[in-house]
Enzyme design. Structure first.
Site, mmCIF file in Angstrom:
data_model
loop_
_atom_site.group_PDB
_atom_site.id
_atom_site.type_symbol
_atom_site.label_atom_id
_atom_site.label_comp_id
_atom_site.label_asym_id
_atom_site.label_seq_id
_atom_site.Cartn_x
_atom_site.Cartn_y
_atom_site.Cartn_z
ATOM 1 N N ALA A 157 -41.555 -61.934 -15.474
ATOM 2 C CA ALA A 157 -41.522 -62.971 -14.439
ATOM 3 C C ALA A 157 -41.572 -62.345 -13.044
ATOM 4 C CB ALA A 157 -40.264 -63.821 -14.588
ATOM 5 N N ASP A 158 -41.073 -61.127 -12.930
ATOM 6 C CA ASP A 158 -41.067 -60.413 -11.651
ATOM 7 C C ASP A 158 -42.471 -60.220 -11.080
ATOM 8 O OD1 ASP A 158 -38.087 -58.797 -11.985
ATOM 9 O OD2 ASP A 158 -39.100 -59.523 -13.754
ATOM 10 N N HIS B 164 -37.718 -55.927 -13.219
ATOM 11 C CA HIS B 164 -37.829 -56.386 -14.613
ATOM 12 C C HIS B 164 -36.645 -57.269 -14.967
ATOM 13 C CE1 HIS B 164 -40.078 -52.572 -14.431
ATOM 14 N NE2 HIS B 164 -40.871 -53.105 -15.331
ATOM 15 N N GLU C 122 -52.572 -60.776 -11.939
ATOM 16 C CA GLU C 122 -51.862 -62.009 -12.286
ATOM 17 C C GLU C 122 -52.544 -63.233 -11.697
ATOM 18 O OE1 GLU C 122 -50.476 -59.183 -11.329
ATOM 19 O OE2 GLU C 122 -49.460 -58.641 -13.198
#
Ligand SMILES: Cc1ncc(C[n+]2csc(CCOP(=O)(O)OP(=O)(O)O)c2C)c(N)n1
Lengths: 411, 337
Positions: B84-85, B129, B60
């Protein structure tokens, strides 16, 4: 657990020499100048694995340029290189002193590492983009970025091009191929890969270079950069400046006791080379090789510049607390300025006299500019950037909440 | 006008942007060949080629870091963080780099970049999640934070985000990808088809950033909500009979403070609903702003209905989730005072 299992213990690497000890670099293997050959730029990284353990060197003890990496620079270019390094060293000394006089908050000098950035910059083309750390101002000196503008930033005065928002030495100049420096170590390494990918996506001919210190190679971003560079064969040159120290932490803490920093490229199939960072000719030749390789679409190169940080980490650092005082003098690769000077003298293109003249003239130039910058202001007084500037440029258009805050602050 | 789901609307926004601007590039984990695990980028690689839509390594920080370099070069990267986690490894690149680049370089370098990520719970995703990290981003100067609640807005806001000259965090409530959701997990899933907000205009019409949408007009109380909670609030209003005015914030930063204050001054009451954990959540910011600008119009203390200050649980999802029951309770309570 079997009975003869001994308790485990943690390995914490230690440098060979601490304050009070006598520095000993006898274990440090230095190949003779000219010993490492110059492969073709399209070489398969696998075929030059040994170059990650050796060191490319051009200047020998007698000041002669030898081997396949020699001969890339004209006498004029060599004199110019010497001038850039002298300018940088003189500038550093004056600014370091200005910090001691309270004219700025902070300064970081390049002492002993001038060749790395000064020589590298001369291998690039206009439009290429460097993603530097705070110890590559030579990239700016070598492309004639105005020294006065740098001083204005160091003094955070009204003519600071970054309006007082950045630390003194964290320059930015798109025009000069110098990406805005971040205080967060390593972040720019992966950004350089992204810039290079963008150039490739756009069918452009420009390349990027990333810069990181030996200590900062431990950051995840170093590894992220290697993953992306190797996956997409980005046209990028990735530079590790191994100046032996990361503040008080010796390079063995980031590296462990095995391999070299350059060898980290092997796992990624990236061409990896070590170069004598105190040899202007060697740095330039290797930089040119790697840049050509990137530009011709042969992918990334990882370069470990082997050098030594002769000064403190910054004006806030006292190196005598963690390393032997005589270590810099004992450093076996010598001083980059002395070595280039001796080379020019050896080939009959320079003299001690001309050197002294050049030094005096450069000091004069720097002092004149310094006076000019100080006449505008320093951090201690004079004309300062407007506090209004702090609210500008957070976004292209100031959103309502910032307008309200600016009004609240009274600007 | 075409009827579509939020996934299709997001895909279409990409398509429109890539079709009109060659600088737009799209990448992320599984985004290229497969079109993303939620299929928001399906078909783009085939249409625009592998160098404009491609798969990225699972890194990421590297995805965001390279995108910053691309944006600095002059491209317009639209990147996907799979959930987003998983944005935390990239947080430094977002907060220290993307957000500050323009300011620290005095405009010399800019970072027009969109970071998309599915957010929120309601799909039995457990703690990795289901998270709603919007407050982490609204706290960072230099970012814009967008969170659509329907297909129409998703397309228009994404197009506006891609056109925006600054870095935008684009949070997609994944529970709304296929249809609206009123918080009743035991009811059958309804689709965006035949829903007014599933009507998505053709072409490149944008929905401007920084403008809230009055989702439901009412006179008793103002409910400030975004994403999935807009529909939960609607269900709560209908179930309690409280005439709530629901403001869908759409953009959290910059925030449409005018729309908020206008509504609160009219109703005199305010309930704030979000899925994210409560402490230091975006609701705290909303409460402060309403207090600062509407104190003398308030007829009752404001109430926050939020997720609890625990990691998002798997089996206890519906006890964690601020459903219509809890929101309805808040509506009744605020009306009693
Ligand atoms: C992410 C991050 N962690 C820590 C620091 C504090 N810091 C500044 S310089 C430095 C040492 C860097 O050493 P190295 O990478 O070897 O570069 P050098 O200073 O030797 O050129 C540290 C730890 C920082 N600026 N950023």
């Amino acid at each position: 657990m079997t009975q003869d299992t001994a308790p485990l213990s943690l390995n914490v690497p230690e440098p060979g020499c601490r304050p009070g000890d006598t520095p000993d670099f006898s274990d440090f293997e230095i190949p003779r100048a000219g010993a490492v050959g110059r492969p073709p730029v399209d070489v398969d990284p696998d075929e030059i694995r040994d170059m990650a353990f050796s060191i490319v060197r051009v200047l020998n003890k007698e000041g002669k340029a030898v081997g396949e990496w020699a001969g890339a620079l004209s006498v004029e270019e060599l004199r110019l290189g010497l001038r850039h390094m002298l300018l940088l060293r003189t500038f550093d000394a004056r600014m370091q002193n200005a910090q001691r006089q309270g004219k700025t908050s902070f300064y970081m000098q390049h002492l002993g590492e001038e060749a790395v950035s000064c020589a590298f910059a001369r291998a690039l083309e206009p439009g290429d983009m460097n993603f530097p750390t705070y110890r590559q101002a030579g990239l700016l000196f070598a492309v004639d970025y105005p020294m006065l503008t740098m001083m204005n930033q160091i003094y955070s005065n009204a003519k600071d091009p970054l309006a007082g928002r950045q630390l003194p030495i964290m320059y930015s100049s798109k025009e000069h191929g110098f990406f805005s420096i971040s205080g967060n170590l390593g972040t720019q390494f992966v950004q350089s890969v992204g810039w290079a990918m963008a150039s490739a996506i756009s069918g452009d001919t420009k390349i990027a270079t990333g810069w990181i210190g030996d200590g900062s190679t431990a950051e995840s971003d170093f590894h992220a950069a290697m993953v992306f560079a190797s996956t997409y064969k980005a046209p990028v040159v990735l530079n590790i400046v191994n100046n032996q120290w990361a503040i008080s932490t010796f390079q063995g803490i980031a590296r462990g006791g095995v391999g070299t920093f350059a060898a980290r490229g092997h796992g990624f199939g990236i061409a990896s080379i070590r170069v004598d960072g105190n040899d202007y000719l060697a740095v330039h030749a290797v930089a040119r090789w790697a840049a050509e390789r990137a530009r011709k679409g042969f992918g990334p190169t990882l370069i470990e510049h082997v050098t030594y940080r002769a000064g403190g980490h910054s004006t806030s650092d006292d190196p005598s607390a963690y390393r032997a005082k005589s270590e810099a003098a004992a450093w076996p690769l010598g001083d980059p300025i002395e070595r280039l000077k001796n080379h020019l003298i050896t080939i009959g293109e320079w003299s001690e006299e001309r050197q002294s003249q050049a030094e005096a003239e450069i000091l004069d130039t720097v002092i004149t500019l310094q006076k000019e910058a100080e006449s505008v202001g320093t951090l201690a007084g004079g004309e300062a950037p407007s506090p209004r500037d702090m609210f500008e440029g957070v976004y292209e258009t100031m959103p309502p909440h910032l307008v309200r805050q600016r009004q609240e602050a009274g600007f | 006008m075409a009827q579509m789901t939020m996934i299709e609307a997001i895909r279409e926004a990409h398509d429109v942007a890539m079709g009109t601007d060659k600088r737009v590039v799209v990448y992320g984990e599984d985004v290229g060949f497969f079109g993303g695990v939620f299929r928001c980028t399906a078909g783009l690689q085939e249409k625009y080629g592998k160098s404009r839509c491609f798969d990225a390594p699972i890194n990421e920080s590297g995805i965001v870091g390279t995108a910053i370099g691309m944006a600095a070069y002059g491209l317009k990267p639209v990147i996907e963080i799979q959930f987003a986690d998983y944005v935390y490894p990239a947080f430094d690149q977002i907060a220290s780099e993307a957000a500050r680049l323009r300011h620290r370089s005095n405009g010399d370098f800019t970072c027009p970049l969109v970071i998309r990520m599915p957010t929120g719970g309601g799909i039995f995703g457990g703690q990795t999640h289901s998270q709603s990290p919007e407050a982490l981003f609204t706290h960072v100067s230099g970012l814009k934070v967008v969170l659509p609640s329907n297909p129409r807005d998703a397309k228009g806001l994404l197009l506006a985000s891609i056109a925006d000259p600054d870095p935008v965090i684009f949070l997609e409530p994944k529970r709304l990808y296929n249809g609206p959701f009123d918080g009743h997990h035991d009811k059958p899933i309804v689709s965006w088809k035949n829903h007014a907000l599933g009507d998505v205009p053709d072409g490149d019409e944008i929905v401007p950033l920084g403008k809230a949408h009055t989702f439901r007009e009412g006179s008793d109380v103002t409910v400030l909500a975004y994403g999935t909670m807009v529909y939960v609030a609607e269900a709560a209003a209908e179930e309690t009979g409280v005439d709530a005015e629901i403001i869908d914030l759409r953009t959290l930063l910059p925030l449409d403070l005018e729309a908020i204050t206008e509504s609160v001054k009219k109703t005199g009451r305010c309930v704030i609903v979000h899925e994210a954990t409560r402490t230091s959540g975006f609701g705290a910011e909303l409460m402060s702003l309403v207090q600062e600008s509407c104190f003398y119009h308030l007829e009752a203390p404001m109430i926050r209905v939020t997720g609890w200050d625990t990691p998002y649980p798997h089996a206890q999802e519906w006890e964690y989730f601020p459903g219509p029951g809890r929101v309805g309770e808040a509506l009744r309570k605020v009306m009693e005072d």
